[in-house]
Design a protein around this motif. Structure first.
Motif, PDB file in Angstrom:
ATOM      1  N   GLU A 244      36.438  53.705  45.112  1.00  6.66           N
ATOM      2  CA  GLU A 244      35.310  54.549  44.719  1.00  6.66           C
ATOM      3  C   GLU A 244      35.726  55.575  43.677  1.00  6.66           C
ATOM      4  O   GLU A 244      34.982  55.891  42.773  1.00  6.66           O
ATOM      5  CB  GLU A 244      34.732  55.241  45.957  1.00  6.66           C
ATOM      6  CG  GLU A 244      34.115  54.279  46.958  1.00  6.66           C
ATOM      7  CD  GLU A 244      32.968  53.511  46.359  1.00  6.66           C
ATOM      8  OE1 GLU A 244      32.284  54.065  45.490  1.00  6.66           O
ATOM      9  OE2 GLU A 244      32.730  52.369  46.747  1.00  6.66           O
TER      10      GLU A 244
ATOM     11  N   ASP B  69      30.432  43.916  44.842  1.00  6.89           N
ATOM     12  CA  ASP B  69      31.285  44.674  45.749  1.00  6.89           C
ATOM     13  C   ASP B  69      30.556  44.932  47.066  1.00  6.89           C
ATOM     14  O   ASP B  69      31.130  44.790  48.150  1.00  6.89           O
ATOM     15  CB  ASP B  69      31.695  45.991  45.094  1.00  6.89           C
ATOM     16  CG  ASP B  69      32.705  46.764  45.927  1.00  6.89           C
ATOM     17  OD1 ASP B  69      33.712  46.161  46.342  1.00  6.89           O
ATOM     18  OD2 ASP B  69      32.482  47.958  46.182  1.00  6.89           O
ATOM     19  N   LYS B  70      29.273  45.290  46.966  1.00  6.56           N
ATOM     20  CA  LYS B  70      28.481  45.499  48.177  1.00  6.56           C
ATOM     21  C   LYS B  70      28.333  44.195  48.951  1.00  6.56           C
ATOM     22  O   LYS B  70      28.422  44.174  50.182  1.00  6.56           O
ATOM     23  CB  LYS B  70      27.108  46.059  47.814  1.00  6.56           C
ATOM     24  CG  LYS B  70      27.150  47.474  47.244  1.00  6.56           C
ATOM     25  CD  LYS B  70      25.749  47.957  46.893  1.00  6.56           C
ATOM     26  CE  LYS B  70      25.790  49.365  46.297  1.00  6.56           C
ATOM     27  NZ  LYS B  70      24.436  49.826  45.906  1.00  6.56           N
TER      28      LYS B  70
ATOM     29  N   ASP C  25      29.045  46.060  34.907  1.00  3.73           N
ATOM     30  CA  ASP C  25      29.470  46.882  36.032  1.00  3.73           C
ATOM     31  C   ASP C  25      28.407  46.942  37.126  1.00  3.73           C
ATOM     32  O   ASP C  25      28.725  47.055  38.314  1.00  3.73           O
ATOM     33  CB  ASP C  25      29.815  48.289  35.559  1.00  3.73           C
ATOM     34  CG  ASP C  25      31.138  48.340  34.808  1.00  3.73           C
ATOM     35  OD1 ASP C  25      31.863  47.322  34.852  1.00  3.73           O
ATOM     36  OD2 ASP C  25      31.449  49.371  34.188  1.00  3.73           O
ATOM     37  N   ARG C  26      27.136  46.867  36.735  1.00  5.35           N
ATOM     38  CA  ARG C  26      26.083  46.830  37.752  1.00  5.35           C
ATOM     39  C   ARG C  26      26.219  45.582  38.608  1.00  5.35           C
ATOM     40  O   ARG C  26      26.077  45.628  39.838  1.00  5.35           O
ATOM     41  CB  ARG C  26      24.713  46.859  37.073  1.00  5.35           C
ATOM     42  CG  ARG C  26      24.332  48.219  36.495  1.00  5.35           C
ATOM     43  CD  ARG C  26      23.006  48.136  35.766  1.00  5.35           C
ATOM     44  NE  ARG C  26      22.628  49.432  35.190  1.00  5.35           N
ATOM     45  CZ  ARG C  26      21.589  49.606  34.375  1.00  5.35           C
ATOM     46  NH1 ARG C  26      20.815  48.554  34.054  1.00  5.35           N
ATOM     47  NH2 ARG C  26      21.310  50.805  33.895  1.00  5.35           N
TER      48      ARG C  26
ATOM     49  N   HIS D  87      29.194  46.047  40.886  1.00  6.77           N
ATOM     50  CA  HIS D  87      28.880  46.918  42.021  1.00  6.77           C
ATOM     51  C   HIS D  87      28.104  46.137  43.083  1.00  6.77           C
ATOM     52  O   HIS D  87      28.363  46.276  44.286  1.00  6.77           O
ATOM     53  CB  HIS D  87      28.054  48.118  41.553  1.00  6.77           C
ATOM     54  CG  HIS D  87      28.864  49.208  40.915  1.00  6.77           C
ATOM     55  ND1 HIS D  87      29.796  49.945  41.613  1.00  6.77           N
ATOM     56  CD2 HIS D  87      28.883  49.684  39.635  1.00  6.77           C
ATOM     57  CE1 HIS D  87      30.357  50.827  40.810  1.00  6.77           C
ATOM     58  NE2 HIS D  87      29.833  50.686  39.597  1.00  6.77           N
TER      59      HIS D  87
ATOM     60  N   LYS E 156      35.804  54.001  40.356  1.00  3.06           N
ATOM     61  CA  LYS E 156      34.457  53.793  39.840  1.00  3.06           C
ATOM     62  C   LYS E 156      33.910  55.081  39.223  1.00  3.06           C
ATOM     63  O   LYS E 156      33.309  55.076  38.160  1.00  3.06           O
ATOM     64  CB  LYS E 156      33.543  53.315  40.963  1.00  3.06           C
ATOM     65  CG  LYS E 156      33.848  51.898  41.446  1.00  3.06           C
ATOM     66  CD  LYS E 156      32.901  51.519  42.561  1.00  3.06           C
ATOM     67  CE  LYS E 156      33.208  50.139  43.094  1.00  3.06           C
ATOM     68  NZ  LYS E 156      32.345  49.751  44.205  1.00  3.06           N
TER      69      LYS E 156
END
Length: 466
Positions: A2, A221-222, A214-215, A218, A5
């Motif tokens: 995090e 990653d979730k 990157d969206r 992300h 990020k």
């Protein structure tokens, strides 16, 4: 992760910004290329390497004035940039550096007027001393060197061709550079996808610095964390189930040992022939139950059922033993057994304990599903390079769902099976044993009886004929 990020969030760039950067670079490069070529063109023109577009026209105008004055053209050190043809007053071609065909075309064009244009040439006709001279020229810049003029007759088009080639080449290079940069930016996305496909969820997402990518990262990653949590819960649930099965199997071993011991004591007493048969049935069933429990414990500890320990066995003796066990199982519910064999080899190379377990699981299901006083058919035959053992009952058959899932672990079909003490392991164990032998388990409904039909197929390579 995090923290990484948050640190990179201030450095992200939109994809359209990168694209616009390349577009601006391309436009500036194109303008610079055009200005450079124009500069080179005018430098070459100023030093005489390229002759101006009206050079040939001036030569024609000067020589036309000389001819109209009745004079003869004198040799000139300058090379003529026009071509001509000399005719008689009636149009007969006398001489010139135009071919016969070109001369006739020049004559035809200038019949209506002394000056004419027919793409891509201009024509001028001059009458003098009962002769006519037609001069042909083009209004375009040309190279001063004859060899260049021969292969590149139009200097302007030559420079335009150079511009087009450089334009396309520069576009291709920038597109390639943009593609490589985009590939580098997406490498983290590709790496994350590969690791998720490989079920390796212990990795950190590497951000690209591009907002749109990157969206996606992300979101991945979730998704990775959610998937990891789900798999962990599933693994824990599976582990708990296996521990429960193992504990239950161990608990059953104690009363089963008592039953076996009492049966052994009972067999030593004086009994009638019928009582001895019943005692033997109980002893054999106890032995089977011990084997089942052993298999159940192995399943709870490993992914495979057990280690295959194949050996060569006598086919008739083995199947007779199976038949007797099925008949004893069916007799409890007053069900008759029809047994038939076709074209079987004299010996089989199988694991007799595991295969017996698999067949008896199928037979047990058939007996429980068949109504009283009905019939069960046990068939063994050689068919299409395999040994096939089929058991058919006259029960209600498998439901559409059961045909697909009956061999899955813990599948219990409906509440009635669950109430009768089933835990959805019988056909699952059978399928695992058959797979160990390299065969397959076929679950269908009989077209003759309408009941369930389960077939065990073992490849012929696992069987031996002597």
């Amino acid at each position: 992760m995090e923290v990484a990020k948050i640190q990179q969030a201030h450095k992200t760039t939109k994809l359209r910004t990168i694209f616009l950067g390349y577009l601006v670079m391309f436009c500036i490069g194109t303008i610079a290329l055009a200005l450079f070529l124009v500069l080179i063109f005018y430098i070459l023109m100023s030093c005489g390497t390229i002759l101006p577009a009206n050079y040939a026209e001036n030569q024609v105008r000067e020589d036309k004035a000389i001819l109209e004055a009745g004079k003869t053209l004198q040799p000139d050190t300058r090379q003529k940039l026009y071509r001509y043809a000399l005719f008689t007053a009636k149009g007969r071609h006398i001489e010139g550096n135009l071919s016969e065909k070109q001369a006739q075309a020049a004559w035809s064009v200038t019949q209506q007027s002394n000056t004419a244009y027919q793409f891509p040439y201009n024509y001028v006709k001059v009458s003098h001393n009962n002769e006519v001279t037609v001069m042909r020229y083009s209004v375009s810049a040309q190279f001063e060197l004859p060899i260049l003029r021969q292969y590149l007759p139009n200097a302007e088009l030559s420079f335009f061709a150079v511009f087009c080639i450089a334009f396309l080449g520069g576009g291709a290079l920038l597109a390639s550079s943009f593609g490589r940069k985009l590939t580098r930016k997406m490498s983290g996305l590709q790496q994350a996808t590969k690791q998720i496909q490989a079920q390796d969820l212990d990795f950190s997402i590497q951000l690209s610095g591009v907002m749109e990518i990157d969206r996606v990262l992300h979101s991945m990653d979730k998704m990775k964390e959610t998937l990891k949590t789900s798999l962990q819960k599933q693994w824990n649930l599976e582990k708990s189930r296996r521990e429960q099965i193992s504990a239950l199997a161990h608990d059953v071993k104690t009363p089963l040992t008592i039953v076996r011991g009492n049966v052994e004591l009972l067999s030593e007493t004086d009994q009638s022939e019928e009582q001895k048969n019943y005692t033997d049935y109980i002893a054999e069933s106890t032995r089977q139950m011990e084997q089942y429990i052993k298999t159940l414990i192995e399943i709870s500890k490993a992914e495979t059922v057990a280690t295959l320990q194949a050996e060569t066995i006598d086919t008739d003796f083995y199947l007779t033993k199976i038949k007797d066990q099925v008949m004893a199982l069916a007799a409890v519910r007053k069900i008759s057994v029809v047994f038939a064999t076709y074209n079987l080899p004299s010996t089989l190379y199988v694991d007799p304990v595991l295969l017996e377990r698999a067949i008896m699981n199928v037979a047990s299901n058939a007996v429980e599903q068949a109504p009283e006083y009905s019939e069960i058919r046990l068939t063994a035959e050689s068919a299409e390079e395999c040994i096939r053992l089929s058991i058919v009952d006259e029960g209600p058959g498998f439901s559409p769902e059961g045909l697909k899932q009956a061999a899955e672990q813990f599948y219990m079909g409906d509440s009635s099976r669950r109430l009768s003490g089933h835990y959805g392991m019988g056909l699952y164990i059978t399928k695992s044993i058959v797979n160990l032998h390299g065969g397959q388990l076929l679950i269908t409904n009989s077209t003759q009886t309408g009941g369930g039909q389960v077939s065990i197929e073992i490849p012929i390579r696992a069987a031996s004929t002597s």
